[in-house]
Design an enzyme around this catalytic site. Structure first.
Site, mmCIF file in Angstrom:
data_model
loop_
_atom_site.group_PDB
_atom_site.id
_atom_site.type_symbol
_atom_site.label_atom_id
_atom_site.label_comp_id
_atom_site.label_asym_id
_atom_site.label_seq_id
_atom_site.Cartn_x
_atom_site.Cartn_y
_atom_site.Cartn_z
ATOM 1 N N ASP A 131 1.149 -0.797 -0.378
ATOM 2 C CA ASP A 131 -0.140 -0.421 0.017
ATOM 3 C C ASP A 131 0.745 0.912 -0.193
ATOM 4 O OD1 ASP A 131 -1.845 2.198 1.010
ATOM 5 O OD2 ASP A 131 -3.263 0.545 1.880
ATOM 6 N N HIS A 132 0.921 2.268 -1.071
ATOM 7 C CA HIS A 132 2.103 2.827 -1.271
ATOM 8 C C HIS A 132 2.413 3.948 -0.350
ATOM 9 C CE1 HIS A 132 -0.143 4.577 -3.763
ATOM 10 N NE2 HIS A 132 0.558 6.373 -3.838
ATOM 11 N N HIS A 189 -5.656 2.918 0.792
ATOM 12 C CA HIS A 189 -5.088 3.865 1.554
ATOM 13 C C HIS A 189 -5.294 4.148 3.120
ATOM 14 C CE1 HIS A 189 -3.005 3.075 -1.764
ATOM 15 N NE2 HIS A 189 -3.863 4.241 -2.852
HETATM 16 C C1 BG6 Z 1 -3.693 4.911 -6.614
HETATM 17 C C2 BG6 Z 1 -4.935 4.959 -6.973
HETATM 18 O O1 BG6 Z 1 -3.375 3.514 -5.606
HETATM 19 O O2 BG6 Z 1 -3.118 6.006 -5.613
HETATM 20 C C3 BG6 Z 1 -4.883 6.265 -7.586
HETATM 21 O O3 BG6 Z 1 -5.334 3.550 -8.241
HETATM 22 C C4 BG6 Z 1 -4.811 7.348 -6.858
HETATM 23 O O4 BG6 Z 1 -6.366 6.505 -7.768
HETATM 24 C C5 BG6 Z 1 -3.403 7.303 -6.328
HETATM 25 O O5 BG6 Z 1 -4.649 8.745 -7.904
HETATM 26 C C6 BG6 Z 1 -2.968 8.326 -5.258
HETATM 27 O O6 BG6 Z 1 -1.659 8.520 -4.920
HETATM 28 P P1 BG6 Z 1 -0.973 9.296 -4.567
HETATM 29 O O7 BG6 Z 1 0.535 8.693 -3.674
HETATM 30 O O8 BG6 Z 1 -0.556 10.268 -5.966
HETATM 31 O O9 BG6 Z 1 -1.936 10.501 -3.378
#
Ligand code: BG6
Length: 500
Positions: free
Chosen positions: A194-195, A257
């Protein structure tokens, strides 16, 4: 007296662990994520001198590319970055290799094994392999089976598999997928990514809570009135309609997230900062979380979809006008919901994950209002954790407004990552890829957490599928804060959304 925020030395801040020689194998190497996030993150690790010299990346996909094709494609996609660091790229690019592999076609997986043995000899990567499944979610299970059948996951000390999101599409499918992947590899080989957990500001929730003594005593239902967790985006769906149409905001952002942020905000302090102690606490708090109205979920959810917006000069397309989106689509691009956590710390405190990035803890009001306040009533104290952009944190409190009377006015005390540390935070993928290659799963999601996060939203998912008319998708203008109906979710508790 002047308060000085000490500015830690800009060098020497990083305490790095050493990544062993290894080959990172990326399945889905022709896809978006590889050139947008993964290779840039690896290049960043290379420039920070965090990668061992015995290192290789093997890109795999069905296209019949050569090593040079792969290197050139990556260079094209990262042109701006490479222009600034050309010498580093020339040193890094030779680590990139490519092998055409179809995980559904066993002979190509056998060939992959042979290519990996060759890379071990060429680059001294010693049989250590991290397999990254950046493929369609439909292939996570069969992909793991193919790797296991080819004997590529046999040694738990040398092989790991990173699995992208979404891990399942609901509780039942996540359970089924866990069974499949756990039959192919041990849990400590499986890294569900989960980044958001890779973001400094998300990890800072832990440090702020557990490295200080001033917050923890008041971090509970006695002092906190509600917690709002939001994540807004300024971009539309762009070229991802195919995926987004089957996902929607609840599955794309909230279940993963935002629920991970919720877990870090609400969990009990772990005994130690190690993978299992951390993940035990996160799993426990998610297992104690419930929708505010699990029996009547329509009462605790507002869905929306952005319509056309912007101005006459700069119009912005609505979701249904985006390329690849069904013009009658009812996919939600906005969701707000209300949860409670049934434990001693949080009983009765509404937690509101909303697709809009910050965590706001609003404290209860002072029991007696002694002073006049600007706006009629004192603003409740708030702790605002800014996840992105403008990373940092604010504490909002009342002070005496200058003048002869005793009127109070809210002010902010602010901490900014940029001002204090003077260097931009790494992308989440930089930290998480390094952790996977180090074999450290602390910031990865364990099977029970991912299941608890899906189970939490099951009543809503079922409702959206079986009686969507009970949670109608309300149109709101693109680049605004979502449908007005979301205000009602809070108004019934006498609360309001904070507009960042
Ligand atoms: C991804 C989603 O996991 O996270 C995207 O699939 C979203 O829809 C993105 O835009 C948002 O990531 P960050 O790091 O740009 O907030």
């Amino acid at each position: 007296m002047t308060a000085v925020l000490t500015n830690p030395l800009r060098v020497g801040l990083r305490q790095e662990r050493v990544i062993s020689p290894q080959c990172l194998v990326i399945f889905g190497a022709s896809g978006d994520l590889t050139h947008r996030k993964l290779i840039p993150a690896l290049f960043e690790l290379f420039r920070q001198r965090r990668l061992p010299s015995e290192f290789a990346v093997l890109g795999c996909a069905r296209r019949p590319w050569s090593d040079d094709d792969f290197r050139n494609r990556m260079a094209e996609a990262m042109a701006a970055e490479i222009a600034e660091h050309r010498t580093a790229w020339e040193q890094f690019a030779p680590c990139l290799y490519y092998e055409p592999v179809d995980l559904q076609d066993p002979p190509t997986v056998v060939k992959l094994g042979e290519r990996l043995d060759l890379i071990d000899r060429q680059r001294a990567t010693r049989g250590n392999r991290t397999f990254y499944l950046s493929v369609s979610p439909a292939f996570y299970g069969s992909g793991c089976r193919a790797l296991a059948a080819a004997g590529l996951l046999t040694d738990p000390a040398r092989s790991r598999v990173v699995i992208e999101k979404p891990f399942g599409t609901d509780y039942a499918s996540a359970q089924a997928l866990n069974k499949v992947v756990q039959a192919c590899a041990q849990e400590n080989q499986i890294f569900r990514i989960d980044h958001y957990l890779g973001k400094e500001t998300v990890q800072n929730i832990l440090v702020l809570r557990f490295a200080n003594t001033i917050f923890e005593p008041i971090w509970n239902r006695n002092y906190i009135a509600n917690v709002q967790i939001t994540a807004a985006e300024t971009v539309g769906v762009e070229e991802r309609a195919g995926y987004y149409e089957t996902s929607g905001a609840l599955r794309d952002m909230v279940q993963n997230h935002l629920t991970q942020i919720l877990a870090l905000t609400a969990m009990e302090p772990p005994g130690r900062f190690d993978p299992e102690s951390m993940r035990n606490e996160k799993a426990k708090v998610l297992q104690a979380a419930r929708l505010a109205n699990p029996e009547e979920p329509w009462k605790c959810c507002v869905r929306g979809q952005y319509g056309p917006g912007g101005s006459a000069e700069r119009p912005i397309a609505g979701y249904r006008q985006e390329p690849g989106v069904n013009p009658q689509s009812t996919t939600e691009t906005y969701v707000a919901t209300k949860l409670f956590i049934n434990n001693w710390r949080w009983q009765g405190v509404p937690l509101l994950p909303k697709r809009l990035s910050e965590v706001v803890l609003t404290f209860r009001e002072a029991p007696v209002h002694l002073f006049d306040a600007a706006g009629g009533a004192p603003t409740p104290n708030q702790l605002i954790l800014r996840i992105q952009p403008d990373e940092g944190a604010d504490i909002r409190f009342e002070v005496k407004a200058p003048g002869s009377g005793m009127r109070s006015r809210p002010v902010d005390m602010a901490f900014s990552y940029d001002e204090s540390f003077g260097e931009p935070s790494d992308e989440g993928y930089v930290r998480l890829l390094a952790d996977a290659m180090l074999g450290d799963p602390t910031l990865y999601t364990r099977s029970d957490e991912v299941e608890a996060a899906w189970r939490l939203y099951t009543p809503l998912i079922e409702l959206m599928e079986e009686s969507p008319e009970q949670v109608p998708v309300q149109t709101y203008e693109a680049r605004t804060w979502g449908p007005a109906a979301a205000d009602n979710l809070l108004a019934e508790d006498g609360l309001a959304w904070r507009r960042p």
